[in-house]
Each structure stands twice: as structure tokens, then as C-alpha cells.
Design a protein around this motif. Structure first.
Motif, short mmCIF file in Angstrom:
data_model
loop_
_atom_site.label_atom_id
_atom_site.label_comp_id
_atom_site.label_asym_id
_atom_site.label_seq_id
_atom_site.Cartn_x
_atom_site.Cartn_y
_atom_site.Cartn_z
N ILE A 66 27.57 -31.24 6.08
CA ILE A 66 28.81 -31.17 5.30
C ILE A 66 29.94 -30.65 6.18
N GLU A 67 29.65 -29.57 6.89
CA GLU A 67 30.66 -28.96 7.77
C GLU A 67 31.18 -29.99 8.77
N PRO A 78 45.49 -34.55 9.11
CA PRO A 78 46.13 -33.23 9.22
C PRO A 78 47.10 -32.90 8.09
N ASN A 79 47.64 -33.92 7.44
CA ASN A 79 48.62 -33.64 6.37
C ASN A 79 48.05 -33.82 4.96
N ASP A 80 46.74 -34.00 4.87
CA ASP A 80 46.12 -34.27 3.57
C ASP A 80 45.11 -33.18 3.23
N TYR A 81 44.72 -33.13 1.98
CA TYR A 81 43.61 -32.23 1.63
C TYR A 81 42.84 -32.81 0.44
N ILE A 82 41.63 -32.30 0.26
CA ILE A 82 40.80 -32.72 -0.86
C ILE A 82 41.28 -31.92 -2.08
N ALA A 83 41.98 -32.57 -2.97
CA ALA A 83 42.53 -31.90 -4.15
C ALA A 83 41.59 -32.03 -5.34
N VAL A 84 40.78 -33.08 -5.33
CA VAL A 84 39.84 -33.31 -6.43
C VAL A 84 38.44 -33.45 -5.83
N LEU A 85 37.53 -32.62 -6.31
CA LEU A 85 36.13 -32.74 -5.87
C LEU A 85 35.27 -33.01 -7.10
N LEU A 113 22.11 -28.07 -7.00
CA LEU A 113 22.71 -26.73 -7.02
C LEU A 113 23.24 -26.31 -5.64
N ASN A 114 22.39 -26.40 -4.63
CA ASN A 114 22.85 -25.99 -3.30
C ASN A 114 23.91 -26.96 -2.78
N GLY A 115 23.77 -28.24 -3.12
CA GLY A 115 24.77 -29.23 -2.71
C GLY A 115 26.13 -28.91 -3.31
N PHE A 116 26.13 -28.53 -4.56
CA PHE A 116 27.38 -28.10 -5.22
C PHE A 116 27.99 -26.93 -4.45
N PHE A 117 27.16 -25.94 -4.13
CA PHE A 117 27.66 -24.73 -3.46
C PHE A 117 28.25 -25.05 -2.09
N TYR A 118 27.48 -25.75 -1.27
CA TYR A 118 27.94 -26.03 0.10
C TYR A 118 29.22 -26.86 0.10
N THR A 119 29.25 -27.90 -0.73
CA THR A 119 30.40 -28.81 -0.70
C THR A 119 31.64 -28.12 -1.27
N THR A 120 31.47 -27.44 -2.39
CA THR A 120 32.61 -26.81 -3.05
C THR A 120 33.20 -25.71 -2.17
N ARG A 121 32.34 -24.89 -1.61
CA ARG A 121 32.83 -23.79 -0.76
C ARG A 121 33.65 -24.34 0.40
N ARG A 122 33.21 -25.47 0.94
CA ARG A 122 33.88 -26.03 2.11
C ARG A 122 35.30 -26.54 1.80
N VAL A 123 35.51 -27.06 0.58
CA VAL A 123 36.85 -27.64 0.31
C VAL A 123 37.73 -26.73 -0.56
N LEU A 124 37.17 -25.63 -1.01
CA LEU A 124 37.88 -24.77 -1.96
C LEU A 124 39.15 -24.13 -1.39
N LYS A 125 39.06 -23.71 -0.11
CA LYS A 125 40.19 -23.01 0.48
C LYS A 125 41.45 -23.87 0.47
N GLY A 126 41.27 -25.16 0.79
CA GLY A 126 42.41 -26.09 0.80
C GLY A 126 43.07 -26.15 -0.57
N MET A 127 42.28 -26.24 -1.60
CA MET A 127 42.83 -26.31 -2.97
C MET A 127 43.57 -25.03 -3.31
N MET A 128 42.99 -23.89 -2.92
CA MET A 128 43.60 -22.59 -3.26
C MET A 128 44.92 -22.39 -2.52
#
Ligand code: NAP
Length: 241
Positions: A66-67, A78-85, A113-128
Motif C-alpha cells: 500500500i505504502e 503532486p497537485n492532487d489528493y485522494i478525497a474519497v476512499l 479489517l487490516n486492509g481498511f486500517f492500512y489503506t485509510t491510515r495512509r490517505v487520511l492525512k491528505g484529507m485532514m
């Protein structure tokens, strides 16, 4: 630019979600595990309707994969982000508990469950940071009421509901919503070997749902209009309780 990432977007419910989000104007990143042909078919369906889609293959149960995949995607956007997961990818390994193998238990937990955790954690910062995000977790009626022969799947899907409610509260101040969608029986490869006619009799609407019906609900949760809904589990099951 706001992108949407759908895990398990190659087939079934995930494919319908990719198509719906593309129709709403989101460029879509289609994740899949190994079925390149199906993933390409989703991409072409989107392109034929004038949308934008790209494939991003990785195993959601593998944090390193995932990383690497998301980092590669970010470097080329560089100018985009994952806004919807949309955490949609999932597997079934049904067995009665008394016969259940360790691998059947772990594979289901690792993916859902672990897939949700790994993927969400990775893209969450961009959304925040961008102060807009939509996380939609595909759980199941099985996670709400439990289904015999599915202790692994029911446990993983129920845990996903708990995580949805907890994370929703963590990120609400940053305008990131987190919701779960709980389908009943939906027509897809996952359900193709089930005795459809027999099971449909148990459903008040007397039929399985279509992936497009689930996608329509996900589309609503992914849009601007659902901005005050968070931490919810919305069932879509033809009345099956
Ligand atoms: P499906 O037709 O079996 O498709 C599964 C999708 O998940 C495929 O795109 C597959 O990719 C992908 N996938 C599986 N493991 C993966 C992994 N480790 N990494 C990345 N992708 C992976 O399933 P579906 O019926 O559309 O189900 C979608 C979701 O809805 C699942 O979470 C399922 O539990 C849930 N759900 C389904 C139903 C139903 O009745 N169908 C009911 C309730 C909930 P490949 O194509 O590359 O294999």
C-alpha cells in the motif's frame, strides 16, 4: 484535484461504485488484487462515458504494498489528493467455527479489517490537511446480525462498523466524514454460488440487490450533499433484517 480511490474496483460492487463516482465527476483510482482484465474493463467503461480512471494494483492486506503504491501515485500527482476512499475490497472464506482453519480466519480479517486500517491510515492525512474527505466502508448485514458459517466475516465486518464510528469522531472537525454501508444479498461473483432463488424468498423484496443500487448510496455519501452525516451505518438489503 480531488480523486476517488476504490479498493476492489475491478469487479462487482466496487466496479459499480467506480462508475458511479466517475459519473459524478471524480477521477477514479481503481484498486484490485490480481484480475487485470476485470480492472481494465472497469477503466474502459469509465473512459467510454467520458470519465477519467487509472489502475492501481496492490494487496490491501499488505501495508508495504500500500505504502509503495500510494507513494508512487502521490509522486505522479503532486497537485492532487485522494478525497474519497471507498474501502470495498473483501473476501469470504465461509466455514463453521468448529471446522474453521487459521488461514480462513486470518485471511478474512487481514483483508477486510487490516486492509481498511492500512489503506485509510495512509490517505487520511491528505484529507485532514485539505479539510475535505469522504471515507465509505462497505460492511455487511452479516456484520450487523451475524451469520452462521461466517464467524470470520461477521467479526471483520462488525469490527469495521466499530472503527467507522470511532474514526468519524476523530476526524469530524476536519470535515472528513466516515460512514459504513451494509448490503444484504447483492448480485456479484461473491454470491454467484449461493442458492439465489431460495435466499431471495427470505428477502421482503424477493430479489437480490444490484451493485448499481449500492453504488448509488455510496455516491450520495461521497458527495457534498451528505456533509452532515457521519459515523452512520446505512443498510441496503431489500428489507431483510
Ligand atoms: P467480489 O465480486 O468478490 O469482488 C471482490 C473485489 O475485491 C475484487 O475487485 C477483488 O479484486 C478485490 N479484492 C479482494 N481481495 C483483495 C485484496 N487483498 N486487495 C485488493 N483487492 C482485493 O465482491 P463483491 O460482492 O463486489 O463485494 C464487495 C464488497 O461488498 C466486499 O467487501 C463484500 O464483503 C461486501 N458485501 C458484498 C455483499 C454481496 O452480497 N455481494 C453483501 C454484503 C457485503 P480482483 O478482481 O483483482 O480479485
Amino acid at each position: 484535484m480531488r480523486y476517488a480511490l476504490v479498493t476492489g474496483g475491478s469487479r462487482g460492487i466496487g466496479r459499480a461504485i467506480c462508475i458511479k463516482l466517475a459519473a459524478m465527476g471524480y477521477p477514479v483510482v481503481i484498486n484490485y488484487l490480481g484480475n487485470q482484465e476485470a480492472a481494465e474493463a472497469t477503466k474502459s467503461a469509465i473512459e467510454q462515458m467520458g470519465g477519467t480512471a487509472q489502475l492501481l494494483r496492490f494487496d490491501i492486506s499488505n501495508p508495504q504494498a500500500i505504502e509503495e503504491a500510494i507513494e508512487m501515485w502521490e509522486n505522479s500527482h503532486p497537485n492532487d489528493y485522494i478525497a474519497v476512499l471507498v474501502n470495498n475490497a473483501g473476501i469470504r472464506r465461509d466455514n463453521l467455527m468448529v471446522f474453521m482453519q487459521n488461514s480462513e480466519w486470518h485471511n478474512v480479517i487481514d483483508t477486510t479489517l487490516n486492509g481498511f486500517f492500512y489503506t485509510t491510515r495512509r490517505v487520511l492525512k491528505g484529507m485532514m490537511t485539505k479539510r475535505f474527505g469522504r471515507i465509505i466502508n462497505i460492511t455487511s448485514l452479516s456484520g450487523l446480525k451475524g451469520m452462521p458459517g461466517q464467524c470470520n466475516y461477521s467479526a471483520a465486518k462488525a469490527a469495521l462498523i466499530g472503527a467507522t464510528k470511532a474514526l468519524a469522531q476523530e476526524v469530524a472537525p476536519r470535515k472528513v466524514t466516515v460512514n459504513a454501508v451494509a448490503p444484504g444479498f447483492i448480485e456479484s461473483d461473491m454470491t454467484k454460488e449461493l442458492p439465489k432463488e431460495e435466499l431471495a424468498k427470505m428477502v421482503p423484496m424477493k430479489r437480490f440487490g444490484k451493485p448499481e443500487e449500492v453504488a448509488s448510496l455510496v455516491g450520495f455519501l461521497a458527495g457534498e450533499e451528505s456533509s452532515y452525516i457521519t459515523g452512520e451505518v446505512i443498510s441496503i438489503n431489500g428489507g431483510l433484517l
